[in-house]
Write a protein that holds these residues in place. Structure first.
Motif, PDB file in Angstrom:
ATOM      1  N   ARG A 103       0.801  -1.234   0.000  1.00  0.00           N
ATOM      2  CA  ARG A 103       0.000   0.000   0.000  1.00  0.00           C
ATOM      3  C   ARG A 103       0.830   1.278   0.000  1.00  0.00           C
ATOM      4  O   ARG A 103       0.381   2.298  -0.521  1.00  0.00           O
ATOM      5  CB  ARG A 103      -0.951   0.021   1.185  1.00  0.00           C
ATOM      6  N   THR A 104       2.002   1.239   0.601  1.00  0.00           N
ATOM      7  CA  THR A 104       2.759   2.484   0.782  1.00  0.00           C
ATOM      8  C   THR A 104       4.033   2.564  -0.050  1.00  0.00           C
ATOM      9  O   THR A 104       4.646   3.621  -0.111  1.00  0.00           O
ATOM     10  CB  THR A 104       3.152   2.669   2.262  1.00  0.00           C
ATOM     11  N   GLY A 105       4.453   1.464  -0.637  1.00  0.00           N
ATOM     12  CA  GLY A 105       5.671   1.492  -1.432  1.00  0.00           C
ATOM     13  C   GLY A 105       6.951   1.374  -0.622  1.00  0.00           C
ATOM     14  O   GLY A 105       8.031   1.696  -1.123  1.00  0.00           O
ATOM     15  N   LEU A 106       6.856   0.903   0.619  1.00  0.00           N
ATOM     16  CA  LEU A 106       8.073   0.680   1.388  1.00  0.00           C
ATOM     17  C   LEU A 106       8.936  -0.356   0.691  1.00  0.00           C
ATOM     18  O   LEU A 106       8.418  -1.316   0.113  1.00  0.00           O
ATOM     19  CB  LEU A 106       7.749   0.160   2.797  1.00  0.00           C
ATOM     20  N   ASN A 107      10.251  -0.176   0.751  1.00  0.00           N
ATOM     21  CA  ASN A 107      11.158  -1.188   0.216  1.00  0.00           C
ATOM     22  C   ASN A 107      11.242  -2.376   1.163  1.00  0.00           C
ATOM     23  O   ASN A 107      11.246  -3.523   0.732  1.00  0.00           O
ATOM     24  CB  ASN A 107      12.569  -0.617   0.012  1.00  0.00           C
ATOM     25  N   ALA A 131      12.416   3.144   2.641  1.00  0.00           N
ATOM     26  CA  ALA A 131      11.684   3.541   1.445  1.00  0.00           C
ATOM     27  C   ALA A 131      12.555   4.483   0.629  1.00  0.00           C
ATOM     28  O   ALA A 131      13.571   4.990   1.111  1.00  0.00           O
ATOM     29  CB  ALA A 131      10.370   4.236   1.815  1.00  0.00           C
ATOM     30  N   ALA A 132      12.128   4.735  -0.597  1.00  0.00           N
ATOM     31  CA  ALA A 132      12.858   5.663  -1.449  1.00  0.00           C
ATOM     32  C   ALA A 132      12.757   7.092  -0.907  1.00  0.00           C
ATOM     33  O   ALA A 132      13.715   7.855  -0.971  1.00  0.00           O
ATOM     34  CB  ALA A 132      12.326   5.601  -2.877  1.00  0.00           C
ATOM     35  N   HIS A 133      11.592   7.441  -0.356  1.00  0.00           N
ATOM     36  CA  HIS A 133      11.350   8.815   0.100  1.00  0.00           C
ATOM     37  C   HIS A 133      10.698   8.824   1.476  1.00  0.00           C
ATOM     38  O   HIS A 133      10.045   7.865   1.875  1.00  0.00           O
ATOM     39  CB  HIS A 133      10.436   9.540  -0.892  1.00  0.00           C
ATOM     40  N   ARG A 134      10.850   9.930   2.189  1.00  0.00           N
ATOM     41  CA  ARG A 134      10.362  10.019   3.563  1.00  0.00           C
ATOM     42  C   ARG A 134       8.837   9.955   3.669  1.00  0.00           C
ATOM     43  O   ARG A 134       8.318   9.419   4.640  1.00  0.00           O
ATOM     44  CB  ARG A 134      10.906  11.260   4.261  1.00  0.00           C
ATOM     45  N   ALA A 135       8.104  10.482   2.689  1.00  0.00           N
ATOM     46  CA  ALA A 135       6.640  10.487   2.793  1.00  0.00           C
ATOM     47  C   ALA A 135       6.095   9.068   2.917  1.00  0.00           C
ATOM     48  O   ALA A 135       5.321   8.766   3.827  1.00  0.00           O
ATOM     49  CB  ALA A 135       6.017  11.206   1.600  1.00  0.00           C
ATOM     50  N   GLU A 136       6.497   8.170   1.996  1.00  0.00           N
ATOM     51  CA  GLU A 136       6.008   6.785   2.086  1.00  0.00           C
ATOM     52  C   GLU A 136       6.599   6.064   3.291  1.00  0.00           C
ATOM     53  O   GLU A 136       5.961   5.188   3.879  1.00  0.00           O
ATOM     54  CB  GLU A 136       6.214   5.998   0.796  1.00  0.00           C
ATOM     55  N   LEU A 137       7.807   6.452   3.689  1.00  0.00           N
ATOM     56  CA  LEU A 137       8.425   5.843   4.873  1.00  0.00           C
ATOM     57  C   LEU A 137       7.581   6.111   6.117  1.00  0.00           C
ATOM     58  O   LEU A 137       7.207   5.190   6.834  1.00  0.00           O
ATOM     59  CB  LEU A 137       9.845   6.378   5.078  1.00  0.00           C
ATOM     60  N   PHE A 138       7.268   7.375   6.367  1.00  0.00           N
ATOM     61  CA  PHE A 138       6.520   7.713   7.577  1.00  0.00           C
ATOM     62  C   PHE A 138       5.080   7.192   7.520  1.00  0.00           C
ATOM     63  O   PHE A 138       4.545   6.730   8.516  1.00  0.00           O
ATOM     64  CB  PHE A 138       6.549   9.220   7.845  1.00  0.00           C
ATOM     65  N   GLY A 140       4.095   4.478   5.910  1.00  0.00           N
ATOM     66  CA  GLY A 140       4.170   3.035   6.118  1.00  0.00           C
ATOM     67  C   GLY A 140       4.492   2.658   7.542  1.00  0.00           C
ATOM     68  O   GLY A 140       3.904   1.721   8.101  1.00  0.00           O
ATOM     69  N   LEU A 141       5.407   3.373   8.165  1.00  0.00           N
ATOM     70  CA  LEU A 141       5.765   3.101   9.555  1.00  0.00           C
ATOM     71  C   LEU A 141       4.556   3.311  10.462  1.00  0.00           C
ATOM     72  O   LEU A 141       4.235   2.464  11.303  1.00  0.00           O
ATOM     73  CB  LEU A 141       6.930   4.006   9.965  1.00  0.00           C
ATOM     74  N   HIS A 142       3.862   4.427  10.267  1.00  0.00           N
ATOM     75  CA  HIS A 142       2.659   4.722  11.061  1.00  0.00           C
ATOM     76  C   HIS A 142       1.590   3.655  10.848  1.00  0.00           C
ATOM     77  O   HIS A 142       1.004   3.134  11.805  1.00  0.00           O
ATOM     78  CB  HIS A 142       2.134   6.115  10.685  1.00  0.00           C
ATOM     79  N   MET A 143       1.348   3.300   9.590  1.00  0.00           N
ATOM     80  CA  MET A 143       0.325   2.305   9.277  1.00  0.00           C
ATOM     81  C   MET A 143       0.670   0.952   9.907  1.00  0.00           C
ATOM     82  O   MET A 143      -0.209   0.272  10.453  1.00  0.00           O
ATOM     83  CB  MET A 143       0.180   2.162   7.763  1.00  0.00           C
ATOM     84  N   ALA A 144       1.931   0.556   9.859  1.00  0.00           N
ATOM     85  CA  ALA A 144       2.336  -0.730  10.434  1.00  0.00           C
ATOM     86  C   ALA A 144       2.103  -0.764  11.940  1.00  0.00           C
ATOM     87  O   ALA A 144       1.540  -1.731  12.468  1.00  0.00           O
ATOM     88  CB  ALA A 144       3.814  -1.003  10.127  1.00  0.00           C
ATOM     89  N   VAL A 145       2.504   0.284  12.641  1.00  0.00           N
ATOM     90  CA  VAL A 145       2.316   0.338  14.094  1.00  0.00           C
ATOM     91  C   VAL A 145       0.824   0.287  14.435  1.00  0.00           C
ATOM     92  O   VAL A 145       0.402  -0.460  15.324  1.00  0.00           O
ATOM     93  CB  VAL A 145       2.971   1.608  14.693  1.00  0.00           C
ATOM     94  N   GLU A 146       0.017   1.046  13.718  1.00  0.00           N
ATOM     95  CA  GLU A 146      -1.416   1.068  14.005  1.00  0.00           C
ATOM     96  C   GLU A 146      -2.076  -0.271  13.687  1.00  0.00           C
ATOM     97  O   GLU A 146      -2.966  -0.714  14.412  1.00  0.00           O
ATOM     98  CB  GLU A 146      -2.105   2.205  13.243  1.00  0.00           C
ATOM     99  N   GLN A 147      -1.650  -0.936  12.629  1.00  0.00           N
ATOM    100  CA  GLN A 147      -2.201  -2.254  12.301  1.00  0.00           C
ATOM    101  C   GLN A 147      -1.866  -3.274  13.388  1.00  0.00           C
ATOM    102  O   GLN A 147      -2.703  -4.119  13.726  1.00  0.00           O
ATOM    103  CB  GLN A 147      -1.693  -2.743  10.942  1.00  0.00           C
TER     104      GLN A 147
END
Length: 181
Positions: A103-107, A131-138, A140-147
């Motif tokens: 969903r977020t493009g994290l590597n 990730a390639a860029h900070r936007a998808e990194l943050f 994805g990180l937020h989404m993973a913790v919340e999931q």
């Protein structure tokens, strides 16, 4: 992958966390379990870990969940006992990693959670992402913790300063859960 161990007995110690950072940054093969501790020649400082993140990643970040000594009505939390349905939890963590990456493009994304007793000030959850860029990194990180908070079969029982205990439900950010669906 189901042979991965997402649940770690007791608190996540600094040396163990550093081993995970080192393995994560070296593009550790997805088919191989992460190490519990690295040998001296494998160790890196966290600065070296960030500098050696694999070439498609312009950003790497972590989340460490630390136990707080919340004070409510004069009673504070001393520790938390985590329990989990291990087989289902391992499967759910693997699913969260795959879903969030898609969903977020994290590597890369890796999640670990404690089971057993963790005292205030100790780490109970570690999430590493690149990730390639900070936007998808943050995102994805937020989404993973919340999931993890919302859907992982991990339960917590707080041990209190008055000798009592209470079971606590995980609280997730509704916006992060909604965006993951």
């Amino acid at each position: 992958m189901l042979d991965e161990h997402y649940l770690i007995q007791g608190p996540l110690r600094e040396r163990w966390i550093q081993a995970q950072f080192s393995a994560f940054s070296k593009s550790w093969p997805e088919s191989r379990p992460y190490p519990d501790v690295l040998s001296t020649e494998q160790e890196q400082s966290l600065h070296e870990v960030y500098a050696s993140s694999h070439q498609n990643s312009g950003a790497i970040a972590s989340f460490q969940g630390i136990i707080r000594s919340d004070l409510r009505e004069g009673v504070s939390v001393l520790s938390i006992d985590y329990s989990a349905y291990e087989q289902l939890a391992n499967r759910r963590f693997a699913d969260i990693e795959a879903e969030v990456k898609k969903r977020t493009g994290l590597n890369r994304l890796r999640i670990w959670h404690s089971v057993g007793q963790v005292r205030c000030g100790e780490c109970s959850m570690l999430v590493l992402a690149s990730a390639a860029h900070r936007a998808e990194l943050f995102e994805g990180l937020h989404m993973a913790v919340e999931q993890v908070k919302f859907s992982a079969p991990v339960w917590k029982c707080e041990h209190l300063s008055n000798g009592q205990h209470r079971w606590v439900e995980g609280q997730a950010d509704p916006a992060a859960i909604k965006s993951a669906k």
